[in-house]
Design a protein around this motif. Structure first.
Motif, short mmCIF file in Angstrom:
data_model
loop_
_atom_site.label_atom_id
_atom_site.label_comp_id
_atom_site.label_asym_id
_atom_site.label_seq_id
_atom_site.Cartn_x
_atom_site.Cartn_y
_atom_site.Cartn_z
N THR A 1 0.80 -1.23 0.00
CA THR A 1 0.00 0.00 0.00
C THR A 1 0.83 1.27 0.00
O THR A 1 0.28 2.36 -0.16
CB THR A 1 -0.94 0.03 1.22
N PRO B 1 -1.10 -2.31 5.79
CA PRO B 1 -1.41 -3.15 4.62
C PRO B 1 -2.07 -4.47 4.97
O PRO B 1 -2.60 -5.15 4.09
CB PRO B 1 -0.03 -3.39 4.00
N PRO C 1 -6.97 -2.25 3.65
CA PRO C 1 -5.51 -2.08 3.54
C PRO C 1 -5.16 -0.69 3.02
O PRO C 1 -5.64 -0.28 1.96
CB PRO C 1 -5.10 -3.17 2.54
#
Length: 828
Positions: A113, A464, A459
């Motif tokens: 992410t 994440p 996430p």
């Protein structure tokens, strides 16, 4: 915060070339040369050298592509310097920065992410060099065994500009050099799967070898030649278009117009008053309807198409697939809507009855990441949910409910006890007529009522590991369903109202199924309903502009409503043409924006009370600017090419200068082109034929290299104090009605000067356009010719000495009112 500058100057460099198997050599941007080697151990060696001694060692950076990653390179003074935007998602960034005794080498990896922390490069990554060259060696394990990947390499003088650095070279031969953020367009595709590595240069635009030009059409309207046009008329009275209307002849004519993609708008099965009980699709409660046909954006089944558009409603999906096949056979691509933010209140799929929304929701919770909907808390206003189709005295207020065959009571049985939030985020038991009351908002794990906008149960950022929300998974199944049917891409409705992290996740999955799938986002940065992303890097770079989040998530383009509004306000407000340049500040957004002069949400150019009531010809200068401005996609709305005015009230669609998307209707001017299914324009007036021919020339012309892949050079600032730059009526400054710019393609050297007189009544005489330095650099010799390629006949042709242009500017004797010139620059 990295420094931000206006778009960079155009530079001309040699094209890279392959000199031997397994080794790639390139004359890069500026004075740089690049050599890429793929050793037999599966690693990588990147070398950058300079034709001229740079006097000090240069920092060398490489970006390695990955299935999941980011297009934004992290920035920091003295290390990466100012921001670099990549033309692909990278999963690894390696930097070799001179430190006085050698090189400090670091690596950053994408962590689902966001970028992970900067770390000292592991053993095996080695940097060496001096003032003449820099090299980086990367072992195979860093590449993760990948045989095919995208690669970019560039150099910076990182000691310059206070540590933000100067961009000094790049494997992309057309990369802009100097200070400030840099947007790269070309990259190297590496294929090491054979005995010797193979290399090829590509660009972000290579998905479609030509500029994306979208023809937007509603099947409901496109082939409907019924001339009844009864306000609030039923299907059997006003008729409806069919998928079969989009036959080989019609598609061929759209292709001749210059389209590369056809956006089949509103094909999903929507809530409607028309009864198809015989195929398992009964009519909806009239309290849920806007228009007897129903809103295309109140989708009742994400997996199905409207029975309205099939000659045999029981075979509607087969007829849709046949239309897609015909479009593909003509060499065009198909886009449909993806509406992720909201669904019809009556949503229920007969195609995928196993995939439901809200069936397992905890209705006692307003917000839960496991829920598909947002459920209203009990209050003095409800339950039940009361819809604004009936007032408190029982009077019917909805124009649709007044004529519907079923009676309206302002209630919807499934929401007598448990109500849901509307599609436009209204958490009320009593939404108003101005709300999207016919739809309900979907829950992506973001609580839109949190004033801090930080409740993200999915996430994101440094979290994440959060669970993927149920809604995410279901929406991915919907996209996969249509991809499997041959759909090539999606125009995403109100994309900014959904978390950017969802788009990153879903578009990555969609591209695993088809790497070429196209996504364009209807998005508005000024909408307070926008959902900000959780990546602090993007937030810092974009300053909260949602367009950065969406492009970073993987969208190919985003709506440019700002430039559209600006040009419209030249006629209906106080704007000047000079104001258009404000949209060219951030190149990433500028070059990846979808531009239009009409669409189903905006008014018709010929609509009453808009565009200074100038009629369809105002579309000539407006569209010429919008379509030629940048490399991004462009869109033409069906009917625009013949001056469809959208006069009158259709039903729910009132007298609003828009062709109704809610009602059964036909377009009076467009049907003249359809001409009973001949699609030959046989009933158009000479003026309409001339307008359609103009759009045909324009759409085809913007596929030339200068517009498709070139750079933008604005002229407004250079001419602000130039009294011969189109001043009218005693104006003291220039740039009110005249707008000009140049498009230059570094690869071919092709250049166009675009000069547009936006004034509706006055011609401009003895115009002199002064050229900025970058435009003078683009002129191909001591003497040049400017030829208008947009003219239908007798094109304007001007010969001029380059030295004279540099001294006094280019003289154009006359530019008539509402006239665009597309002047191609060439040698005599």
């Amino acid at each position: 915060m990295p420094k931000i500058f206006l778009l960079p100057l155009v530079l001309f460099c040699a094209i890279p070339h392959l000199t031997s198997a397994g080794v790639f050599e390139s004359d890069g941007a500026g004075d740089s040369n690049y050599k890429i080697e793929r050793p037999t151990d599966g690693g990588l060696k990147v070398s950058a050298s300079f034709k001229k001694d740079s006097e000090k060692p240069q920092a060398l950076y490489i970006a390695i592509g990955a299935r999941d990653g980011s297009i934004i390179v992290p920035f920091e003074k003295g290390i990466e310097g100012s921001t670099v935007f990549l033309p692909f998602k990278a999963g690894t960034i390696i930097a070799a920065v001179p430190d006085g005794t050698g090189y400090s080498t670091t690596i950053r990896r994408w962590n689902k992410t966001q970028w992970g922390p900067r770390e000292a490069a592991p053993a095996g990554i080695a940097a060496s060099g001096d003032a003449e060259s820099t090299s980086l060696t990367v072992p195979a394990d860093i590449l993760g065994g990948a045989q095919k990947f995208n690669l970019l390499a560039w150099t910076k003088d990182i000691s310059a500009d206070g540590g933000w650095g100067l961009f000094t070279g790049c494997i992309d031969p057309h990369a802009p050099l100097g200070a400030g953020e840099t947007t790269l367009r070309r990259y190297l595709a590496v294929d090491g799967s054979g005995e010797a590595a193979r290399f090829a240069m590509h660009s972000r635009a290579d998905k479609d070898l030509s500029k994306v030009r979208i023809y937007q059409m509603l099947p409901r309207l496109f082939g409907n030649t019924n001339e009844t046009r009864k306000p609030n008329g039923f299907l059997e009275e006003n008729g409806v278009g069919k998928f079969n209307d989009l036959n080989e002849t019609a598609i061929a004519e759209i292709k001749k117009l210059g389209a590369t993609h056809i956006w089949l708008t509103g094909v999903h099965q929507q809530a409607t008053s028309t009864d198809y009980t015989d195929v398992g699709e009964p009519a909806d409660d009239p309290d849920l309807l806007k228009g007897l046909a129903g809103s295309p954006y109140a989708i009742r089944d994400y997996f199905d198409v409207s029975p309205d558009y099939a000659t045999d409603p029981s075979k509607r999906l087969d007829e849709f697939k046949a239309a897609v096949a015909r479009i593909h056979d003509a060499g065009l691509k198909v886009l449909i809507d993806f509406v992720p933010n909201h669904v019809a209140r009556s949503y229920s799929s007969t195609v995928r009855p196993d995939l439901t929304f809200g069936a397992t929701d905890d209705r006692s919770k307003f917000f839960s990441p496991e829920n598909n909907f947002f459920w209203l808390a009990k209050s003095e206003d409800g339950p039940p949910l009361r819809l604004p189709t009936v007032d408190e005295k029982g009077n019917i207020t909805s124009p649709t409910s007044k004529v519907a065959r079923a009676k309206s009571d302002g209630l919807f049985k499934p929401e007598l006890e448990h109500g849901r939030v509307t599609g436009d985020n209204v958490a009320s038991w009593r939404p108003s007529q101005g709300n999207w009351y016919e739809t309900v908002k979907l829950n992506y794990g973001f609580d839109f009522t949190d004033p801090t906008k930080k409740t993200r149960e999915y996430p994101h950022g440094d979290q994440p590991g959060k669970a993927i929300p149920d809604t995410w998974k279901k929406m991915d199944e919907i996209v996969a369903h249509w991809q499997a049917m041959g759909v090539d891409g999606f125009r995403v409705d109100m994309a900014h109202m959904v978390p950017p992290e969802f788009w990153h996740w879903m578009i990555t999955r969609a591209r695993e199924r088809n790497p070429e799938v196209f996504f364009t986002a209807e998005a508005y940065d000024t909408d307070p309903s926008k959902v900000p992303g959780g990546d602090p890097l993007i937030a810092q770079i974009g300053g909260g502009n949602i367009m950065f989040d969406l492009l970073a998530a993987g969208f190919d383009s985003v709506y440019d409503d700002a430039t559209y509004d600006m040009i419209k306000e030249i006629y209906d407000g106080e704007r000047w043409a000079n104001d258009i340049d404000r949209q060219a500040v951030r190149q990433l957004v500028f070059d990846n924006s979808l531009r239009y002069a009409e669409n189903h949400d905006e008014v018709r150019l010929a609509g009453k009370g808009h565009w200074a009531d100038l009629g369809p010809n105002v579309g000539r200068p407006a569209s010429a600017i919008l379509f030629g401005l940048s490399r991004g996609p462009v869109m033409l709305y069906h009917g625009q090419e013949v001056g469809e005015p959208a006069h009158g009230t259709e039903g729910f669609g009132g007298e609003d200068a828009r062709t109704s998307i809610f009602d059964y209707w036909s377009m009076p001017e467009f049907t003249k082109w359809v001409n009973g299914g001949k699609f030959d324009g046989g009933k158009l007036s000479p003026e309409q034929k001339d307008l359609r021919a103009f759009y045909t020339r324009l759409l085809n012309l913007v596929d030339e290299p200068a517009f498709r892949s070139g750079s933008f050079i604005p002229f407004s600032e250079t001419n602000l104090e130039n009294p011969a730059y189109g001043r009218l009526g005693g104006e003291k400054a220039s740039g009110h009605w005249l707008y000009s710019f140049m498009r230059v393609d570094p690869s071919t050297g092709q250049a166009f000067l675009v000069a547009v007189n936006l004034n509706p009544t006055q011609a401009m005489h003895n115009v002199r356009i002064r050229f900025p330095a970058a435009a003078l650099q683009a002129l191909p010799g001591n003497k040049v010719v400017f030829t208008d390629r947009l003219a239908a006949e007798d094109p304007l042709r001007i010969e001029a000495e380059t030295s004279a242009i540099g001294t006094t500017g280019l003289e154009i004797e006359t530019i008539p009112p509402l006239t665009p010139l597309y002047l191609e620059v060439s040698k005599p």
